[in-house]
Structures are given as C-alpha cells and as structure tokens.
Design a protein around this motif. Structure first.
Motif, short mmCIF file in Angstrom:
data_model
loop_
_atom_site.label_atom_id
_atom_site.label_comp_id
_atom_site.label_asym_id
_atom_site.label_seq_id
_atom_site.Cartn_x
_atom_site.Cartn_y
_atom_site.Cartn_z
N LYS A 124 63.45 61.40 33.94
CA LYS A 124 63.34 61.20 32.50
C LYS A 124 62.89 59.78 32.16
CE LYS A 124 65.98 61.79 28.21
NZ LYS A 124 67.31 62.15 27.62
N TYR A 125 63.34 58.82 32.93
CA TYR A 125 63.01 57.42 32.66
C TYR A 125 62.22 56.84 33.83
CZ TYR A 125 66.41 57.91 28.92
OH TYR A 125 67.09 58.33 27.81
N ARG A 126 60.93 56.69 33.62
CA ARG A 126 60.05 56.11 34.64
C ARG A 126 59.02 55.21 33.96
NH1 ARG A 126 58.63 61.27 38.64
NH2 ARG A 126 60.78 61.62 39.38
N THR A 127 58.68 54.13 34.64
CA THR A 127 57.65 53.24 34.12
C THR A 127 56.27 53.83 34.41
OG1 THR A 127 57.92 51.97 36.16
CG2 THR A 127 59.02 51.13 34.20
N LYS A 128 55.24 53.19 33.86
CA LYS A 128 53.89 53.74 33.92
C LYS A 128 53.38 53.94 35.34
CE LYS A 128 49.23 53.09 32.08
NZ LYS A 128 48.33 52.23 31.26
N ASP A 129 53.74 53.05 36.26
CA ASP A 129 53.26 53.18 37.64
C ASP A 129 53.79 54.41 38.33
OD1 ASP A 129 55.76 51.73 37.46
OD2 ASP A 129 55.64 51.47 39.61
N GLY A 176 55.38 57.57 34.07
CA GLY A 176 56.17 57.68 32.85
C GLY A 176 55.72 56.72 31.77
N THR A 177 56.55 56.59 30.75
CA THR A 177 56.23 55.70 29.62
C THR A 177 57.39 54.78 29.28
OG1 THR A 177 56.99 57.40 28.04
CG2 THR A 177 54.63 57.40 28.62
N SER A 178 58.37 54.69 30.14
CA SER A 178 59.59 53.93 29.83
C SER A 178 59.36 52.42 29.97
CB SER A 178 60.73 54.34 30.77
OG SER A 178 61.01 55.71 30.64
N THR A 179 60.15 51.67 29.24
CA THR A 179 60.17 50.22 29.39
C THR A 179 61.14 49.84 30.50
OG1 THR A 179 61.98 49.94 27.80
CG2 THR A 179 59.71 49.95 26.92
N THR A 180 61.08 48.59 30.88
CA THR A 180 62.02 48.09 31.90
C THR A 180 63.46 48.29 31.44
OG1 THR A 180 60.40 46.40 32.51
CG2 THR A 180 62.65 46.07 33.27
#
Length: 420
Positions: free
Chosen positions: A396-401, A404-408
């Motif tokens: 559900k929580y993943r950064t762009k790499d 995903g689209t989550s922030t740090t």
C-alpha cells in the motif's frame, strides 16, 4: 484427490445414508471431530449404493473438506536471548545525514528508533561531500562510539576533491564492504530466489588514489593489490559464510588479463578457501560474472571481490533484486563499523526527489537493522526488519522507485504502525 472421488462417486450414495437426516448427522459428526472427515467421506462413498438423492450430501462434505483449519498458535521464539549484564545500556551512534536524500532517510531512521524506544541515541554531525576532509571531531566521535550511520555523501566529478567516503574507509580501516541483495516478498522482480552477499575489499585496488600526469595528455593510475589485504578480505568472506550458514563463496577477478594483481588476489583466496573445506569455493571472471548476474543470479551466494569490481557487482545485483532503494549494507573493520545504503547508486538522489520528499527509506532502515544486530540488540533488529517487510508485502505504501506514489513520511508512518 477427494474432489475427483466425489465427482466419480456421486451416483454411488444410497438411501442407506439418507434415511436419517444425513446433512445434520454428517455435519455434527465432523464438527465434533474434524480429523475423521476423510474417513466419513470415504465410508459414505464406498459403502453406499446407487441413488440420485445422495447428491444432497455432497455439497456438505465438500464444504467441510475444504474448510480452513483453525490456525495453530506457535511461539514467536524458541530460545530466549540471554544478554550479558549491561547489554541493555543505551549506545551512542555517530550520525552523518549527508547530502541529497540523506537527511530524509536518516530522519526516517531516527523516527523509527524513537517509536521502538531502541536503546541508542545519535551524535549528529553536518558533513558534506564538497568538504576537503572529514572534520576531526567526526572521526573522533566514530572512534569513540565505534559505530556510525550515514547518508550518502556526494563526490564531485573530476577536480582535486577526493571522495570523503573513501577517506572515511581508509582513516578507520573499514576494509570490508558488505551488501546484501535479496528478493523482498511482495516486491515483483524479473528473477526469484535471489539472495546474494557481495563482500568487497574497501581500501586498495583502483581506489588507492595513486594517480599522476606523466606528461601532458598522459595520466597514470596505479592499481594496488597486496597479499595482506587480499587475505583478510577473503578470510572475512569465508568467516561470514561460515557464521551465516552460507554454502558457496565465489571470487570475482580479471586474472586472465591482470595476471599479477588479480593473480595475487586469487592466490590469497585459494589459500583461505583451503581452511574452510565445508564451504564450496568458485572463481569467475568479472565480465562473465556480470552476464551471469543478469541471466541467472540465483546461482550466487557469497561473492568476494577487489575494490572496483565489488562496486560494479553490488550495484548490478541490487538492481536485479529490487533496486538500490531497498538494499542494506555496511562497512566494517577490526574496530569500527559504518552502516549506509548498500548500493552506492542513488544514495544521494536527484534534487526533485529531495524537493518532493519521496526518497525511499527502506535501504537505510534495513541497514539500521544490521546495525542493531551489530550492537547486540537482536530483538529490536527483528522488529524493525519485520515491520519493513510487512509494509513491502502489503504494497500500500511504496515510493516511486518501487512503483508507488508514497512520500518518505508515509512509508515511515506505515513502518511504525507495523511495529510489534
């Protein structure tokens, strides 16, 4: 198997099984003793005679057969960790946030450590890659605390400024770099069953820094390989494999061309390998190694390399296993250890990632779990590592790499919420 039996035996159930409320008795019997379900089913099929009304019992039996068994509770640990008196005393760790995404990801570690109430506290120093040298007070702090956590330090291209990362390794004699590249459950990659540990000699080779201009337009760069450094990195690799139940150590080289330098490295590895008969020893030329890594990485276990080859191999393996943003690592010597993102590619990041605050903190969080084990805080390390893996698995929580689209901060909050 039973599905097939049920389908083939539909016609063979008789009124003898149905003359008394078969649904009620079958359900009651199995509920009272689930272990005899297969016996009941077999008996009904084998003993009954033909009758179309027998179809009434089949859905009940099939439903009971496929009903999920209640989970069996298992203890979370089988052997208690027994600390020595005083092991719970808080430890001081030198913290270098560094450049680029460094402050973001080291800040993430600080938040998670606070949430866990981990028995460590940080001495923070402002160090940047454009400095000429590591400040003396920073070196003194690391020498006193023995352990450091750092973000990436930017190394300018060309010019007269040397890499502070290399300076730090040489000053503290951090001769072994370790990067663990492995598949994380829930994170899809091209290859499965990847679990590679790259152990790289950290103080000599092409990173010796011995360069000079012979005449205008001609530069000479010296590659230094010594028996002493080659033997100690080989010994560290085999010792790591032995302590971590690893089966194979592969030495990476280019001795077919650099016959003296890489030849000495191989000779040293062979001598150490002879002392560990229970661990298989292989050798591979570096260009073939890179090809094998991208085609069949699961064949590798522990890899021991000279300095430059290790940098290339570790970053390649990290890209194969999920990306540099999720691979932990560290540098260790006889007296000190510095933990950082395992693969150097991307450890500073692009400015837009810094501006949007979307840096992936997973690699440094896992490196921090390595640090906690190094400090003999295994339960805190397990809690941190397991919470990170739960977040990755949930997806559900993943950064762009990682797609995903989550922030740090969103990833950090998710990790904290998964702590047990």
């Amino acid at each position: 198997m039973w599905d097939g039996i049920i389908k083939r035996s539909t016609y063979s159930l008789s009124l003898s099984c149905l003359h008394y409320s078969p649904a009620l008795s079958t359900r009651r019997l199995v509920n009272q003793n689930p272990s005899i379900l297969s016996v009941v089913l077999f008996y009904r099929i084998k003993q009954a005679n033909l009758h179309p009304m027998a179809k009434r019992t089949l859905p009940i039996l099939k439903q009971l057969l496929h009903r999920q068994a209640p989970p069996v509770s298992t203890p979370s640990r089988s052997v208690t960790y027994m600390p020595r008196p005083g092991d719970g005393a808080p430890r001081t760790v030198t913290l270098i946030p560094g450049d680029g995404i460094g402050p973001l990801v080291t800040g993430a570690v600080e938040q998670v450590m606070d949430a866990m109430h981990a028995p460590i506290y940080f001495e923070k120093f402002d160090v940047h890659g454009d400095m000429k040298t590591i400040p003396a007070e920073v070196l003194e702090s690391i020498k006193k605390n023995k352990v450091c956590l750092k973000g990436g330090l930017n190394t300018p291209m060309g010019g007269g400024v040397s890499s502070l990362n290399v300076q730090l390794r040489k000053e503290l004699d951090l001769y072994a770099s370790l990067v663990n590249c492995f598949n994380l459950p829930g994170l899809p990659t091209r290859h499965e069953n990847v679990d590679i540990v790259v152990i790289r000699e950290n103080t000599e080779g092409e990173y010796a820094g011995l360069e000079h201009e012979v005449v205008p337009g001609v530069v000479e760069s010296l590659k230094v390989i010594t028996k002493f450094c080659s033997e100690r990195i080989a010994k560290y690799a085999f010792e790591y494999a032995y302590l971590n139940n690893r089966k194979t150590v592969t030495a990476v080289h280019k001795a077919n061309i650099m016959k003296l330098a890489d030849g000495l490295f191989l000779e040293s590895c062979r001598e150490i390998a002879s002392k560990y008969p229970g661990i298989k020893y292989n050798e591979i030329i570096v260009d073939n190694c890179c090809m094998q890594l991208v085609s069949k990485p699961e064949q590798f276990d522990v890899m021991v390399t000279p300095n430059l080859y290790g940098n290339l191999v570790a970053n390649t393996a990290a890209g194969i296993a999920g990306g540099t943003g999720v691979m932990p690592g560290g540098n260790v010597g006889a007296d000190h250890a510095v933990f950082e993102q395992g693969a150097s590619a991307g450890n500073v990041g692009k400015q837009k990632i810094v501006d949007r605050k979307t840096a992936n903190p997973v690699a440094l969080l896992l490196s921090s779990a390595m640090m906690l084990r190094h400090l003999q805080f295994p339960s805190f390390a397990d809690r941190l590592e397991n919470s990170v893996k739960r977040v990755i698995l949930e997806g559900k929580y993943r950064t762009k790499d990682l797609g995903g689209t989550s922030t740090t901060q969103e990833v950090v909050d998710a990790v904290i919420s998964k702590l047990e």
